[in-house]
Enzyme design. Structure first.
Site, PDB file in Angstrom:
ATOM      1  N   LYS A  17       0.825  -1.207   0.000  1.00  0.00           N
ATOM      2  CA  LYS A  17       0.000   0.000   0.000  1.00  0.00           C
ATOM      3  C   LYS A  17       0.867   1.268   0.000  1.00  0.00           C
ATOM      4  O   LYS A  17       2.066   1.212   0.277  1.00  0.00           O
ATOM      5  CB  LYS A  17      -0.947  -0.043   1.205  1.00  0.00           C
ATOM      6  CG  LYS A  17      -1.955  -1.210   1.137  1.00  0.00           C
ATOM      7  CD  LYS A  17      -2.939  -1.155   2.297  1.00  0.00           C
ATOM      8  CE  LYS A  17      -3.953  -2.289   2.211  1.00  0.00           C
ATOM      9  NZ  LYS A  17      -4.958  -2.197   3.309  1.00  0.00           N
TER      10      LYS A  17
ATOM     11  N   PHE B  56     -15.526   4.318   6.988  1.00  0.00           N
ATOM     12  CA  PHE B  56     -14.155   4.663   6.576  1.00  0.00           C
ATOM     13  C   PHE B  56     -13.943   4.571   5.066  1.00  0.00           C
ATOM     14  O   PHE B  56     -12.828   4.764   4.580  1.00  0.00           O
ATOM     15  CB  PHE B  56     -13.137   3.786   7.320  1.00  0.00           C
ATOM     16  CG  PHE B  56     -13.306   2.290   7.097  1.00  0.00           C
ATOM     17  CD1 PHE B  56     -12.809   1.662   5.958  1.00  0.00           C
ATOM     18  CD2 PHE B  56     -13.951   1.508   8.049  1.00  0.00           C
ATOM     19  CE1 PHE B  56     -12.957   0.300   5.757  1.00  0.00           C
ATOM     20  CE2 PHE B  56     -14.107   0.129   7.856  1.00  0.00           C
ATOM     21  CZ  PHE B  56     -13.608  -0.467   6.697  1.00  0.00           C
TER      22      PHE B  56
ATOM     23  N   ARG C 151      -2.454 -14.472   4.648  1.00  0.00           N
ATOM     24  CA  ARG C 151      -3.111 -13.670   5.704  1.00  0.00           C
ATOM     25  C   ARG C 151      -2.340 -13.827   7.015  1.00  0.00           C
ATOM     26  O   ARG C 151      -2.230 -12.889   7.798  1.00  0.00           O
ATOM     27  CB  ARG C 151      -4.570 -14.094   5.879  1.00  0.00           C
ATOM     28  CG  ARG C 151      -5.454 -13.850   4.654  1.00  0.00           C
ATOM     29  CD  ARG C 151      -5.913 -12.429   4.494  1.00  0.00           C
ATOM     30  NE  ARG C 151      -6.800 -11.969   5.526  1.00  0.00           N
ATOM     31  CZ  ARG C 151      -7.546 -10.869   5.437  1.00  0.00           C
ATOM     32  NH1 ARG C 151      -7.506 -10.118   4.324  1.00  0.00           N
ATOM     33  NH2 ARG C 151      -8.319 -10.485   6.420  1.00  0.00           N
TER      34      ARG C 151
ATOM     35  N   ASN D 202      -1.998   0.353   6.647  1.00  0.00           N
ATOM     36  CA  ASN D 202      -1.497  -0.895   7.236  1.00  0.00           C
ATOM     37  C   ASN D 202      -0.627  -1.715   6.273  1.00  0.00           C
ATOM     38  O   ASN D 202      -0.596  -2.938   6.331  1.00  0.00           O
ATOM     39  CB  ASN D 202      -2.655  -1.719   7.818  1.00  0.00           C
ATOM     40  CG  ASN D 202      -3.673  -2.131   6.776  1.00  0.00           C
ATOM     41  OD1 ASN D 202      -3.547  -1.790   5.608  1.00  0.00           O
ATOM     42  ND2 ASN D 202      -4.673  -2.875   7.191  1.00  0.00           N
TER      43      ASN D 202
ATOM     44  N   TYR E 142     -12.327  -1.687  -3.400  1.00  0.00           N
ATOM     45  CA  TYR E 142     -12.851  -1.900  -2.044  1.00  0.00           C
ATOM     46  C   TYR E 142     -14.364  -1.697  -1.988  1.00  0.00           C
ATOM     47  O   TYR E 142     -14.906  -1.309  -0.952  1.00  0.00           O
ATOM     48  CB  TYR E 142     -12.142  -0.967  -1.066  1.00  0.00           C
ATOM     49  CG  TYR E 142     -10.774  -1.455  -0.618  1.00  0.00           C
ATOM     50  CD1 TYR E 142     -10.641  -2.618   0.157  1.00  0.00           C
ATOM     51  CD2 TYR E 142      -9.606  -0.775  -0.948  1.00  0.00           C
ATOM     52  CE1 TYR E 142      -9.395  -3.072   0.578  1.00  0.00           C
ATOM     53  CE2 TYR E 142      -8.355  -1.227  -0.530  1.00  0.00           C
ATOM     54  CZ  TYR E 142      -8.263  -2.374   0.242  1.00  0.00           C
ATOM     55  OH  TYR E 142      -7.040  -2.826   0.666  1.00  0.00           O
TER      56      TYR E 142
ATOM     57  N   THR F 164      -5.484  -6.869  10.697  1.00  0.00           N
ATOM     58  CA  THR F 164      -5.763  -5.600  10.023  1.00  0.00           C
ATOM     59  C   THR F 164      -5.181  -4.424  10.793  1.00  0.00           C
ATOM     60  O   THR F 164      -4.554  -3.531  10.211  1.00  0.00           O
ATOM     61  CB  THR F 164      -7.288  -5.405   9.888  1.00  0.00           C
ATOM     62  OG1 THR F 164      -7.852  -6.556   9.263  1.00  0.00           O
ATOM     63  CG2 THR F 164      -7.609  -4.163   9.074  1.00  0.00           C
TER      64      THR F 164
ATOM     65  N   ARG G 138       2.614  -6.587   8.821  1.00  0.00           N
ATOM     66  CA  ARG G 138       1.947  -5.395   9.358  1.00  0.00           C
ATOM     67  C   ARG G 138       2.570  -4.967  10.687  1.00  0.00           C
ATOM     68  O   ARG G 138       2.698  -3.777  10.967  1.00  0.00           O
ATOM     69  CB  ARG G 138       0.443  -5.642   9.487  1.00  0.00           C
ATOM     70  CG  ARG G 138      -0.257  -5.504   8.123  1.00  0.00           C
ATOM     71  CD  ARG G 138      -1.702  -5.947   8.186  1.00  0.00           C
ATOM     72  NE  ARG G 138      -2.436  -5.591   6.973  1.00  0.00           N
ATOM     73  CZ  ARG G 138      -3.603  -6.132   6.645  1.00  0.00           C
ATOM     74  NH1 ARG G 138      -4.161  -7.061   7.410  1.00  0.00           N
ATOM     75  NH2 ARG G 138      -4.215  -5.766   5.533  1.00  0.00           N
TER      76      ARG G 138
ATOM     77  N   HIS H 168      -2.120  -5.417   1.523  1.00  0.00           N
ATOM     78  CA  HIS H 168      -3.419  -6.080   1.368  1.00  0.00           C
ATOM     79  C   HIS H 168      -3.200  -7.569   1.133  1.00  0.00           C
ATOM     80  O   HIS H 168      -2.192  -7.968   0.546  1.00  0.00           O
ATOM     81  CB  HIS H 168      -4.151  -5.482   0.148  1.00  0.00           C
ATOM     82  CG  HIS H 168      -5.284  -6.332  -0.346  1.00  0.00           C
ATOM     83  ND1 HIS H 168      -6.516  -6.350   0.267  1.00  0.00           N
ATOM     84  CD2 HIS H 168      -5.357  -7.209  -1.370  1.00  0.00           C
ATOM     85  CE1 HIS H 168      -7.306  -7.215  -0.385  1.00  0.00           C
ATOM     86  NE2 HIS H 168      -6.625  -7.736  -1.387  1.00  0.00           N
TER      87      HIS H 168
ATOM     88  N   GLU I  76      -9.441 -10.063  -7.856  1.00  0.00           N
ATOM     89  CA  GLU I  76      -8.517  -8.963  -7.584  1.00  0.00           C
ATOM     90  C   GLU I  76      -7.270  -9.045  -8.472  1.00  0.00           C
ATOM     91  O   GLU I  76      -6.787  -8.018  -8.958  1.00  0.00           O
ATOM     92  CB  GLU I  76      -8.131  -8.963  -6.098  1.00  0.00           C
ATOM     93  CG  GLU I  76      -9.305  -8.592  -5.203  1.00  0.00           C
ATOM     94  CD  GLU I  76      -9.056  -8.827  -3.711  1.00  0.00           C
ATOM     95  OE1 GLU I  76      -9.974  -8.554  -2.925  1.00  0.00           O
ATOM     96  OE2 GLU I  76      -7.952  -9.271  -3.353  1.00  0.00           O
TER      97      GLU I  76
HETATM   98  P1  GTP Z   1      -7.214  -5.737   3.203  1.00  0.00           P
HETATM   99  O1  GTP Z   1      -6.255  -6.868   3.064  1.00  0.00           O
HETATM  100  O2  GTP Z   1      -6.622  -4.408   2.786  1.00  0.00           O
HETATM  101  O3  GTP Z   1      -8.547  -6.033   2.569  1.00  0.00           O
HETATM  102  O4  GTP Z   1      -7.422  -5.604   4.784  1.00  0.00           O
HETATM  103  P2  GTP Z   1      -8.233  -6.570   5.733  1.00  0.00           P
HETATM  104  O5  GTP Z   1      -8.913  -7.654   4.961  1.00  0.00           O
HETATM  105  O6  GTP Z   1      -7.303  -6.994   6.824  1.00  0.00           O
HETATM  106  O7  GTP Z   1      -9.307  -5.555   6.340  1.00  0.00           O
HETATM  107  P3  GTP Z   1     -10.703  -5.079   5.706  1.00  0.00           P
HETATM  108  O8  GTP Z   1     -10.951  -5.727   4.394  1.00  0.00           O
HETATM  109  O9  GTP Z   1     -11.728  -5.219   6.788  1.00  0.00           O
HETATM  110  O10 GTP Z   1     -10.443  -3.511   5.487  1.00  0.00           O
HETATM  111  C1  GTP Z   1      -9.861  -3.039   4.286  1.00  0.00           C
HETATM  112  C2  GTP Z   1      -8.918  -1.916   4.619  1.00  0.00           C
HETATM  113  O11 GTP Z   1      -9.657  -0.787   5.084  1.00  0.00           O
HETATM  114  C3  GTP Z   1      -7.943  -2.190   5.773  1.00  0.00           C
HETATM  115  O12 GTP Z   1      -6.811  -2.915   5.375  1.00  0.00           O
HETATM  116  C4  GTP Z   1      -7.581  -0.798   6.198  1.00  0.00           C
HETATM  117  O13 GTP Z   1      -6.635  -0.199   5.288  1.00  0.00           O
HETATM  118  C5  GTP Z   1      -8.906  -0.078   6.052  1.00  0.00           C
HETATM  119  N1  GTP Z   1      -9.697  -0.105   7.302  1.00  0.00           N
HETATM  120  C6  GTP Z   1     -10.294  -1.186   7.884  1.00  0.00           C
HETATM  121  N2  GTP Z   1     -10.961  -0.839   8.995  1.00  0.00           N
HETATM  122  C7  GTP Z   1     -10.777   0.508   9.123  1.00  0.00           C
HETATM  123  C8  GTP Z   1     -11.235   1.474  10.072  1.00  0.00           C
HETATM  124  O14 GTP Z   1     -11.938   1.175  11.040  1.00  0.00           O
HETATM  125  N3  GTP Z   1     -10.826   2.777   9.860  1.00  0.00           N
HETATM  126  C9  GTP Z   1     -10.052   3.127   8.799  1.00  0.00           C
HETATM  127  N4  GTP Z   1      -9.714   4.419   8.652  1.00  0.00           N
HETATM  128  N5  GTP Z   1      -9.625   2.256   7.883  1.00  0.00           N
HETATM  129  C10 GTP Z   1      -9.965   0.955   8.041  1.00  0.00           C
HETATM  130 MG    MG Z   2     -10.100  -7.266   3.248  1.00  0.00          MG
END
Ligand code: GTP
Ligand code: MG
Length: 139
Positions: free
Chosen positions: A11, A59, A87, A114, A51, A93, A104, A117, A128
């Site tokens: 990212k 968010f 993962r 973070n 997304y 996350t 991370r 992805h 994707e």
């Molecule tokens: P990805 O691998 O990026 O999909 O992350 P993930 O699967 O671990 O988390 P998720 O799909 O739930 O969220 C996608 C992305 O949104 C996260 O990786 C963060 O960059 C962002 N994100 C998730 N939760 C929050 C939140 O509560 N606040 C903010 N600002 N960003 C968030």
């Molecule tokens: Mg995700």
């Protein structure tokens, strides 16, 4: 059907900080083969498409802005049990909750920024990967 492939992108925060090489080294040392790789930048619109599943979340707009704020490095990766193992390698996350030694934990800045992805299913890994790479870019 398990494809043994996953999709990832480094990212904007991690690319900007100069962690691309260190992260790719961790990925290869964990046994993943790079099938496709490039450096590119998303528009806010394309970040929103990527997304789209989070469209209703509070968010979502911040996430679009952040994910289009700088260069990213998308990759398709191959390994047995790729989605679940990747993962595990990237960690939770929220980096504050990520296990020691995960990508991370080592490189993420915040819950939003973070570092990396990882696809959450074989189905999404394929969708994707195809979002970024044509068939002739996958080897
Ligand atoms: P990805 O691998 O990026 O999909 O992350 P993930 O699967 O671990 O988390 P998720 O799909 O739930 O969220 C996608 C992305 O949104 C996260 O990786 C963060 O960059 C962002 N994100 C998730 N939760 C929050 C939140 O509560 N606040 C903010 N600002 N960003 C968030
Ligand atoms: Mg995700």
């Amino acid at each position: 059907m398990a494809t043994n492939r996953t999709f990832t992108m480094i990212k904007p925060d991690a690319v900007e900080a100069g962690y691309t090489g260190a992260i790719i080294k961790m990925i290869e040392e964990a046994g993943f083969r790079i099938v496709a790789i490039k450096k590119t930048q998303l528009t806010s619109e394309r970040a929103g498409q990527f997304y789209a599943v989070h469209r209703e979340r509070p968010f979502y707009n911040d996430l679009r802005t952040y994910m289009s704020s700088g260069a990213i490095v998308p990759m398709i990766l191959e390994k047995e049990n790729a989605v679940a193992d990747f993962r595990k390698l990237i960690g939770a996350t929220n980096p504050a909750q990520a296990e020691e030694g995960t990508i991370r934990k080592l490189y993420a800045r915040s819950l939003e920024a973070n570092a990396i992805h990882g696809s959450d299913s074989d189905e999404n890994a394929e969708i994707e990967g195809n979002f970024f790479f044509s068939a002739t870019e996958q080897y």
